[in-house]
Design an enzyme around this catalytic site. Structure first.
Site, PDB file in Angstrom:
ATOM      1  N   LYS A 140     -16.903  -8.442   1.845  1.00  0.00           N
ATOM      2  CA  LYS A 140     -15.432  -9.143   1.501  1.00  0.00           C
ATOM      3  C   LYS A 140     -15.184 -10.575   1.640  1.00  0.00           C
ATOM      4  O   LYS A 140     -14.277 -10.979   1.296  1.00  0.00           O
ATOM      5  CB  LYS A 140     -14.470  -8.036   1.909  1.00  0.00           C
ATOM      6  CG  LYS A 140     -14.652  -6.708   1.552  1.00  0.00           C
ATOM      7  CD  LYS A 140     -14.261  -6.400   0.130  1.00  0.00           C
ATOM      8  CE  LYS A 140     -14.293  -5.036  -0.206  1.00  0.00           C
ATOM      9  NZ  LYS A 140     -14.048  -4.694  -1.770  1.00  0.00           N
TER      10      LYS A 140
ATOM     11  N   TYR B 242      -6.551   4.649   3.712  1.00  0.00           N
ATOM     12  CA  TYR B 242      -6.441   3.567   4.413  1.00  0.00           C
ATOM     13  C   TYR B 242      -5.788   3.662   5.729  1.00  0.00           C
ATOM     14  O   TYR B 242      -6.269   3.256   6.802  1.00  0.00           O
ATOM     15  CB  TYR B 242      -5.996   2.138   3.501  1.00  0.00           C
ATOM     16  CG  TYR B 242      -5.852   0.965   4.321  1.00  0.00           C
ATOM     17  CD1 TYR B 242      -6.750   0.413   4.877  1.00  0.00           C
ATOM     18  CD2 TYR B 242      -4.308   0.422   4.374  1.00  0.00           C
ATOM     19  CE1 TYR B 242      -6.581  -0.752   5.919  1.00  0.00           C
ATOM     20  CE2 TYR B 242      -4.427  -0.911   5.045  1.00  0.00           C
ATOM     21  CZ  TYR B 242      -5.261  -1.612   5.626  1.00  0.00           C
ATOM     22  OH  TYR B 242      -5.060  -2.567   6.501  1.00  0.00           O
TER      23      TYR B 242
END
Length: 171
Positions: A36, A141
């Site tokens: 990422k 998450y």
């Protein structure tokens, strides 16, 4: 001057943190698997491309220098994606953190700053959210981050890990 490892340091928040610490005179190294983040965000000679699940590579990095502390930003952060692929978030965010914590313990690194999230609060009862508000994540998450926070609390209790948790919304 401290020697600090910044995980996820090729991402947005991590790279700004690493640059700030370097400007303050600290010896900073960045660990990132670049899934990422971007190598161009890290000053030359500071990047170690390592996945947190690679125990051998972690051991080699920790053995190559003495870190005083770790600042842990390495995580997936997309709430919607976490609902579609929860196992990926638990494997990366919680499992990756456990692998890092294992390496830290093996190499006697006892200080950690953990980048968590305000998502651990779920739907807050009031805003602004007080730090002592109930922790009730509503997505994988937030839950993956809370699981790591719980692990940190127990490692402090049982093994003397010193840590600070940052819970913030999008930077």
């Amino acid at each position: 001057m401290a020697s600090i490892l910044v995980t996820g340091g090729a991402g947005y928040i991590g790279s700004h943190t690493a640059r700030y610490l370097l400007e303050q005179g600290h010896d900073v190294h960045v660990l990132d698997d670049l899934s990422k983040g971007y190598a161009h965000n890290v000053p030359n000679g500071r990047l170690h491309v390592i996945n947190l699940h690679d125990a051998g590579a972690l051991d080699r990095l920790f053995a190559s220098r003495r870190f005083d502390a770790v600042i842990h930003f390495a995580a997936f952060i997309a709430v919607g994606e976490s609902v579609r692929e929860p196992e990926r978030y638990f494997r990366n965010n919680t499992g990756g953190s456990l692998a890092l914590l294992d390496a830290m313990r093996r190499h006697s690194v006892r200080r950690l700053v953990f980048s968590s999230t305000a998502a651990v609060y779920g739907t807050p009862e009031r805003v602004p959210i007080p730090e002592e508000a109930p922790l009730r994540p509503v997505n994988p998450y937030g839950e993956s981050k809370l699981m790591t926070e719980t692990t940190l609390r127990w490692l402090d209790e049982c093994a003397g890990l010193r840590y600070t948790i940052l819970r913030y919304f999008n930077a």
